[in-house]
Design a protein around this motif. Structure first.
Motif, short mmCIF file in Angstrom:
data_model
loop_
_atom_site.label_atom_id
_atom_site.label_comp_id
_atom_site.label_asym_id
_atom_site.label_seq_id
_atom_site.Cartn_x
_atom_site.Cartn_y
_atom_site.Cartn_z
N ILE A 450 4.35 6.16 -9.97
CA ILE A 450 2.91 6.32 -10.18
C ILE A 450 2.28 6.93 -8.94
CG2 ILE A 450 2.64 3.87 -9.58
CD1 ILE A 450 0.02 4.02 -11.26
N PRO A 451 1.42 7.96 -9.12
CA PRO A 451 0.80 8.61 -7.96
C PRO A 451 -0.04 7.63 -7.15
CG PRO A 451 0.41 9.87 -9.97
CD PRO A 451 1.00 8.57 -10.39
N ILE A 452 0.12 7.71 -5.83
CA ILE A 452 -0.59 6.78 -4.95
C ILE A 452 -2.10 6.86 -5.17
CG2 ILE A 452 -1.19 6.38 -2.53
CD1 ILE A 452 1.65 6.90 -1.79
N HIS A 453 -2.61 8.07 -5.37
CA HIS A 453 -4.07 8.17 -5.45
C HIS A 453 -4.61 7.50 -6.71
CE1 HIS A 453 -3.09 11.77 -7.85
NE2 HIS A 453 -4.26 11.61 -8.40
N VAL A 455 -3.29 4.53 -7.93
CA VAL A 455 -3.38 3.11 -7.55
C VAL A 455 -4.62 2.94 -6.71
CG1 VAL A 455 -2.10 1.19 -6.63
CG2 VAL A 455 -0.86 3.21 -7.35
N HIS A 456 -4.80 3.89 -5.83
CA HIS A 456 -5.94 3.95 -4.92
C HIS A 456 -7.24 3.88 -5.71
CE1 HIS A 456 -8.75 6.57 -2.58
NE2 HIS A 456 -8.24 5.91 -1.57
N SER A 458 -7.84 2.63 -8.46
CA SER A 458 -8.08 1.38 -9.16
C SER A 458 -8.16 0.20 -8.20
CB SER A 458 -6.98 1.14 -10.18
OG SER A 458 -5.76 0.90 -9.52
N ALA A 459 -8.25 0.49 -6.92
CA ALA A 459 -8.35 -0.60 -5.94
C ALA A 459 -9.65 -1.35 -6.15
CB ALA A 459 -8.29 -0.04 -4.52
#
Lengths: 464, 377
Positions: A450-453, A455-456, A458-459
């Motif tokens: 999953i692309p880090i951005h 996850v980012h 949805s922080a």
């Protein structure tokens, strides 16, 4: 629903997920249906994009009526469910799923109290030298190309491995006008003969299988049984396949290969949810435990379809319906219990047939012993069978997660979804243990990269 | 069923990097040693941690140990037969404010006696040296001789080396009962395994508290779980292992190209297992992109966690028991035990052989948690 305030969630919209959703709707419940594919149908009844014009009869053959029934059932449900296509469940914690929506590249949290896991299956891969060459596909991949992309994997195709899917895919390709150069089955005719009594418990299914074989023969397709695949030849892509027929080596020119050894369940989500697993000798794998109705060991979690054990598409439909009935029952809804008993009985009866299928298309027990040292087992990390054997011998690693830690097998993008089966076989062979004893790779989020951005995004506090 | 106990000089509870190093050091001193590990050696926090091999930023009280460990790490292949992907690639501690930078400068001054070779980078030099750093960094402190290693490889390799050197190692052997008759400890694991030794080393990590309490030395040890994640392999761009002043995140790129990131806390699934929680991973991703904008479009392919023993002052318990002759503690490394682990192992072996350590460890005495006149329970 008496106890629950939340909508139940169904993960997967193949035959199991669709029947589960339909059953919930029939009892006045509006479920959330999350599916990784853009259209419902799952793998076996995968639907082409809406602008594709190949008729169902051509796409699905004998399964056309069932495929259409699943599709049309789903189409009638869309107003009564909260449908989320193109959505990958990439993480799960108690009461909460993380869902990645592909087209918008957003990730959302989806709370749940009851969850039906119908995650399906992918090919069971046992590599041979050359399997990483362009032009080599899994049987399921070859089928996806045909059904969803409307194209063949090559002009002159060899299908290899074992399992019912072998002949089905060969048939579908030949039907589509592709030159099927040969079907190479590692099972022997004697396996199929000895399986007959068990297979006769589902005569209609047996007949379909026999029909594919007869039809392929009538079209002049060469069918070999009892083969031992040796390697794929080619420099930049597939040029030929070499196998042993018990007496001699044979080589056949081709420009594409579809291969696979039946299916393996997609169990990562069940694992992340904390479900207990147990070894199933019939399927040669560790599977999430469930009762006759599909209840997992974790309260509120239900398992249905091939994701909990390979039982096939018909069983998936029954199991999906049954899991939904169990979910409703557990929440105080009065359901048609006679129907539930019928479904449980049908599933029980099918087990004998599945035993027959395993006998007719047995797992090639000696695959690991014959895998050469330079065979790449894990293509993400380029780990060979020889490296796995050496590490097992020198480090004393007798368990799959330890072997992973020491060698990186299963540490790449696929996280063992492709190479895990083969690595377990190699480890078992190298250490003189059973595949049950070497264990299974522990599931870890994300289920797929999953692309880090995302996850980012949805922080907490950024953008829920 | 009666079992004939195995007699040995020293029994060790716990096969992490500390216990395995202690077993190896004891064998090198010629002592008999038996190690019991509840799972697989190096499979818990020692094998799943971030892999930072850093002295910079440690409390001054730990620097003698860290220096001793630094010398052992340099000899790793000779000692354990593998380099464990250990590299002195540099450890860079980032300041995100002038106050943080001042704190790093102050640490450099305070630690001068230990010769860490710290170098402060800021302003244009910072951006010349690390064009990949995001805008939030105002400077940082580089320890060129610190670095990183692969804990998955190093920790089990210490156990294998100890075994090759003659230590008896029993994996999947949780200790069910420990008794002490005033002379000998007797450890029982299941029905089939008993070990007797005049000395017992307690290095059971997050699970070490029960044994200490049994001998009247209850400590406020608690389990914590680091949240860890790794990206797919990316083109190589960063040699340094990164930390941040004030904590929050740490990050390194391995030779294969993957970036290993850690920060925040995971969640326990039960007493033995933990996972990176999704909130921790989300928070980690925010900081990772701030720190290294190149990560924005990279993928996480895996997350994980482990179980580490923490003490309130974030210092380990290391030294002789205050209540029980022959009992030696080495646990509670509070998420920072990997680098000093091999030195701690040697110190524990010295304590077992000589009753004292050649490296100062007074600051880590269990006494600091005990009531003033505590006796055996």
């Amino acid at each position: 629903m008496k106890k629950s305030l939340l909508q139940p969630v169904v993960v997967g919209a193949g035959p199991a997920g669709v029947r589960a959703a339909q059953t919930l709707v029939a009892y006045g419940v509006r479920p959330v249906v999350v599916d990784e594919a853009p259209r419902a149908g799952g793998q076996i009844y995968r639907r082409p994009p809406s602008n594709f014009k190949r008729p169902a009869q051509t796409l699905y053959g004998f399964e056309a009526a069932r495929a259409l029934a699943v599709h049309s059932t789903f189409d009638t449900l869309t107003n009564q469910i909260d449908y989320r296509p193109d959505s990958l469940v990439w993480n799960a914690q108690s009461g909460l799923l993380d869902v990645l929506h592909g087209p918008t590249q957003t990730t959302q949290r989806l709370p749940y109290q009851q969850l039906i896991v119908a995650t399906g299956a992918t090919d069971r891969v046992l590599p041979i030298p050359g399997w990483t060459l362009p032009g080599v596909y899994t049987l399921g991949g070859a089928q996806v190309a045909l059904k969803f992309q409307g194209c063949a994997i090559g002009r002159q195709v060899v299908f290899m491995g074992t399992g019912p899917l072998l002949y089905l895919v060969a048939y579908q390709y030949a039907k589509a006008g592709v030159n099927v150069a040969a079907v190479l089955d590692t099972a022997r005719l004697s396996d199929q003969l000895s399986a007959m009594p068990a297979l006769l418990t589902q005569p209609a299914v047996l007949f379909k299988g026999m029909y594919y074989v007869a039809w392929l023969r009538a079209q002049g397709v060469v069918l070999h049984s009892g083969v031992r695949p040796l390697h794929v030849l080619g420099q930049t892509r597939v040029q030929a396949v070499v196998w042993h027929d018990g007496e001699k080596e044979l080589t056949l020119a081709c420009d594409a290969i579809g291969f696979g050894y039946a299916l393996r369940s997609e169990t990562q989500l069940a694992d992340l949810l904390g479900c207990q697993f147990a070894f199933d000798p019939l399927q040669r794998s560790h599977l999430p435990e469930r009762d006759g109705a599909g209840r997992a060991s974790v309260a509120g979690v239900y398992l249905a379809g091939d994701g909990a054990g390979i039982m096939g598409a018909d069983a998936a439909e029954w199991a999906g319906e049954l899991a939904a009935l169990a979910l409703l029952t557990d929440n105080g809804v009065a359901v048609d219990s006679a129907r539930a008993r019928v479904l449980e009985q049908k599933l029980r009866q099918l087990r004998r047939f599945r035993t027959g299928l395993e006998r007719a298309f047995p797992f090639p027990q000696n695959w690991a012993a014959q895998a050469p040292d330079d065979l790449v087992v894990c293509r993400c990390e380029n780990i060979t069978a020889g490296e796995l054997r050496r590490t097992a011998q020198t480090s004393g690693a007798d368990e799959l997660n330890r072997l992973k830690a020491l060698t990186r097998v299963g540490m790449g993008r696929c996280q063992g979804r492709i190479c895990g089966v083969a690595a377990a076989e190699i480890l078992a062979q190298a250490t003189g243990q059973s595949v049950e004893q070497v264990g299974r790779l522990r599931g870890q989020a994300p289920i797929k990269p999953i692309p880090i951005h995302l996850v980012h995004a949805s922080a907490p506090g950024v953008n829920a | 069923m009666t079992v004939k106990p195995i007699q040995t000089d020293v029994a060790i509870m716990g096969g992490g990097i500390v216990g395995s190093s202690a077993a190896l050091a004891l064998r090198r001193m010629g002592m008999q040693v038996v190690l019991l590990e509840r799972d697989l050696c190096g499979s818990r926090s020692s094998g799943v941690n971030y892999g930072g091999v850093r002295r910079q930023g440690r409390p001054l009280s730990q620097l003698p140990l860290a220096q001793r460990a630094h010398r052992i790490w340099a000899e790793l292949p000779r000692l354990i037969g593998t380099d464990g992907e250990y590299q002195r690639s540099g450890h860079f501690k980032i300041a995100r404010s002038d106050a943080d930078l001042a704190a790093l400068e102050q640490y450099r001054t305070q630690s001068q006696d230990f010769d860490l070779g710290l170098e402060i980078l800021s302003g244009s030099r910072l951006h010349t040296h690390c064009p990949w750093l995001g805008g939030k960094a105002v400077g940082g402190s580089l320890c060129a001789e610190d670095g990183q290693a692969n804990p998955r490889l190093v920790s089990p390799a210490f156990a294998l080396a100890a075994q090759r050197a003659g230590a008896q190692i029993f994996e999947r052997s949780p200790v069910d009962e420990v008794t002490h008759d005033g002379q000998l400890f007797t450890l029982r694991s299941g029905a089939a395994l008993q070990v007797q030794a005049p000395m017992l080393i307690n290095c059971a990590g997050a699970w070490a508290g029960d044994l200490a309490a049994q001998f009247g030395e209850a400590v406020p040890l608690c389990a914590r779980h680091p949240a860890m994640a790794v990206t797919e392999p990316l083109p190589f761009f960063m040699v340094w292992s990164l930390g941040v002043e004030g904590g929050g995140i740490y990050c390194r790129q391995v030779a294969r190209g993957n970036l290993v990131l850690g920060g925040g806390s995971g969640v326990a699934l039960d007493a033995d297992r933990a996972r990176s929680g999704r909130d921790a991973i989300a928070a980690l991703s925010v900081q990772a992109v701030e720190l290294l904008p190149a990560l924005r479009h990279a993928h996480f392919i895996r997350t994980w966690s482990g179980t580490e023993g923490y003490l309130p002052d974030r210092q380990p318990v290391l030294g002789l028991s205050q209540t029980t002759p022959g009992l030696i503690h080495g646990f509670g490394f509070s998420g920072a035990g990997f680098q000093i682990g091999p030195a701690v192992g040697e110190v524990l072996a010295e304590l077992a052989r000589d009753g004292r350590s050649s490296t100062p460890i007074e600051a880590f005495s269990i006494e600091r948690f005990l009531p003033a006149h505590a006796g055996p329970a």
